[in-house]
Scaffold this active site. Structure first.
Site, PDB file in Angstrom:
ATOM      1  CE  LYS B  98      -3.006   2.907   2.626  1.00  0.00           C
ATOM      2  NZ  LYS B  98      -4.037   3.114   3.889  1.00  0.00           N
ATOM      3  N   GLY B 159      -8.503   8.677   9.691  1.00  0.00           N
ATOM      4  CA  GLY B 159      -8.557   8.589  10.984  1.00  0.00           C
ATOM      5  C   GLY B 159      -9.655   9.692  11.574  1.00  0.00           C
ATOM      6  CB  ALA B 185      -8.425   7.628   4.554  1.00  0.00           C
ATOM      7  N   GLY B 186     -11.027   7.622   6.471  1.00  0.00           N
ATOM      8  CA  GLY B 186     -12.193   8.487   6.738  1.00  0.00           C
ATOM      9  C   GLY B 186     -13.643   8.105   7.067  1.00  0.00           C
ATOM     10  CG  ASN B 207      -6.563   1.113  11.429  1.00  0.00           C
ATOM     11  OD1 ASN B 207      -6.902   0.525  12.572  1.00  0.00           O
ATOM     12  ND2 ASN B 207      -5.404   1.046  11.026  1.00  0.00           N
ATOM     13  CB  THR B 208      -9.342   5.172  13.055  1.00  0.00           C
ATOM     14  OG1 THR B 208      -8.019   5.602  12.407  1.00  0.00           O
ATOM     15  CG2 THR B 208      -9.650   6.049  14.072  1.00  0.00           C
TER      16      THR B 208
END
Lengths: 70, 258
Positions: B98, B159, B185-186, B207-208
């Site tokens: 990545k 995040g 992301a996000g 993830n987050t």
């Protein structure tokens, strides 16, 4: 005392004996060979060659491994 | 339903990819990965802590079940990204990466020019490159042209949990792409992921919002269901949006006086 730069920090080795190879260095630092990647003076050392890759005074060593990340 | 996602010749049943950062423990991470049903997880490369050298998160990840996707996080330019990718390949024995180049530590927005430079070099070296990018349709095509395996446009800053702030551009990327589009992301809640999949994204990376949920395992499962629902809705073909009402019940045979 002979020293190596490991991950950006100078490490001195007592008794005037530098580890002779990457494998010996990992043993001295008690690092599991299977989880680490090594770079000696910017050159990647394959894990299978840890035992035969010599280390010399003053070299810069990077030892990295995987951590959690996104 | 035979609906596989294929990236660089490898088939994925799950369209949810999972990041492994920010978990309270390796055990919680492992259980969340399991609950998500994912088949690919991202990891980062960092210097070994010489004072605590044997904290090994990989022991918690079953490499037979989950493809490791190392990222180049921390890279500020193409050179650093290529170096990290090579180290990751030495560690995993496979050449998937990545690619992320994020010189700005505040918003962690990717540098498109450096990402493109790094992608060219890594593709030439035989890497399977999954680049993290701004939702920039032109850059997405440029990356495709140099041979990246996917494009991974961001929904909002890493995040931030803000969801699909880049919707209009994501729609164009999805419309034009000839490689899988992974929205990365996000994504803050499962409905964001479902929304991305309903738009036609091929997969999402989260993830987050899972790792920092009060119950990460339950949130991982919720994201899995949302991704599946969104994908199914995309395949089903959404009904047209209209400005005015369109009665669902017949407009004849009303019971009216007279």
């Amino acid at each position: 005392m002979p020293s190596l730069r490991i991950n950006g920090t100078d490490h001195a080795f007592p008794g005037d004996t530098l580890p002779a190879t990457v494998a010996e260095l990992l043993n001295a630092l008690e690092i599991d060979h299977a989880t680490v990647v090594a770079e000696v003076d910017g050159q990647i050392v394959e894990r299978t060659r840890f035992g035969e890759t010599p280390i010399r005074e003053g070299q810069s060593i990077e030892l990295v491994r995987f951590v959690g990340g996104g | 339903m035979n609906d596989k996602l294929t990236i660089a010749g490898r088939d994925f049943t799950s369209r949810l990819f999972i990041g492994t950062g920010k978990y309270a423990s390796n055990e919680m991470m492992a259980r969340s990965i399991e609950a998500s049903g994912t088949e690919m997880v991202t990891v980062a490369l960092r210097r070994v802590d010489i004072g605590n050298p044997n904290d090994d998160m990989l022991a918690a990840i079953d490499r037979d079940r989950y493809l490791l996707l190392p990222n180049t996080s921390g890279a500020r330019d193409a050179e650093e990204a290529v170096r990290l990718a090579r180290l990751a390949r030495a560690a995993t024995g496979i050449a998937w990466v990545k690619l992320e180049v994020t010189p700005d530590p505040y918003y962690l927005l990717p540098d498109g020019a450096e990402t493109l430079r790094a992608a060219e070099r890594l593709v030439a070296e035989g890497f399977v490159v999954l680049p993290y990018i701004q939702a920039d349709p032109v850059l997405a095509k440029r990356l495709e042209d140099v041979g990246t395996a996917t494009v991974m446009p961001l929904a909002s800053p890493i995040g931030s949990n803000q969801g699909l702030k880049t919707r209009a551009s994501l729609e164009i990327i999805i419309e034009q792409a000839t490689v899988p589009v992974v929205v990365d992301a996000g994504l803050g809640v499962p409905s964001h992921a479902a929304d991305a999949m309903e738009m036609g994204a091929d997969a999402v990376l989260v993830n987050t919002s899972i790792a920092t949920a009060a119950d990460p395992v339950a949130m991982a499962r919720a994201f899995a269901m949302a991704v599946e629902a969104g994908r199914m809705a995309w395949l089903a073909g959404r009904a047209a949006e209209r400005r005015i009402a369109s009665a669902s019940s017949p407009l004849t045979g009303f019971l009216r006086n007279g």
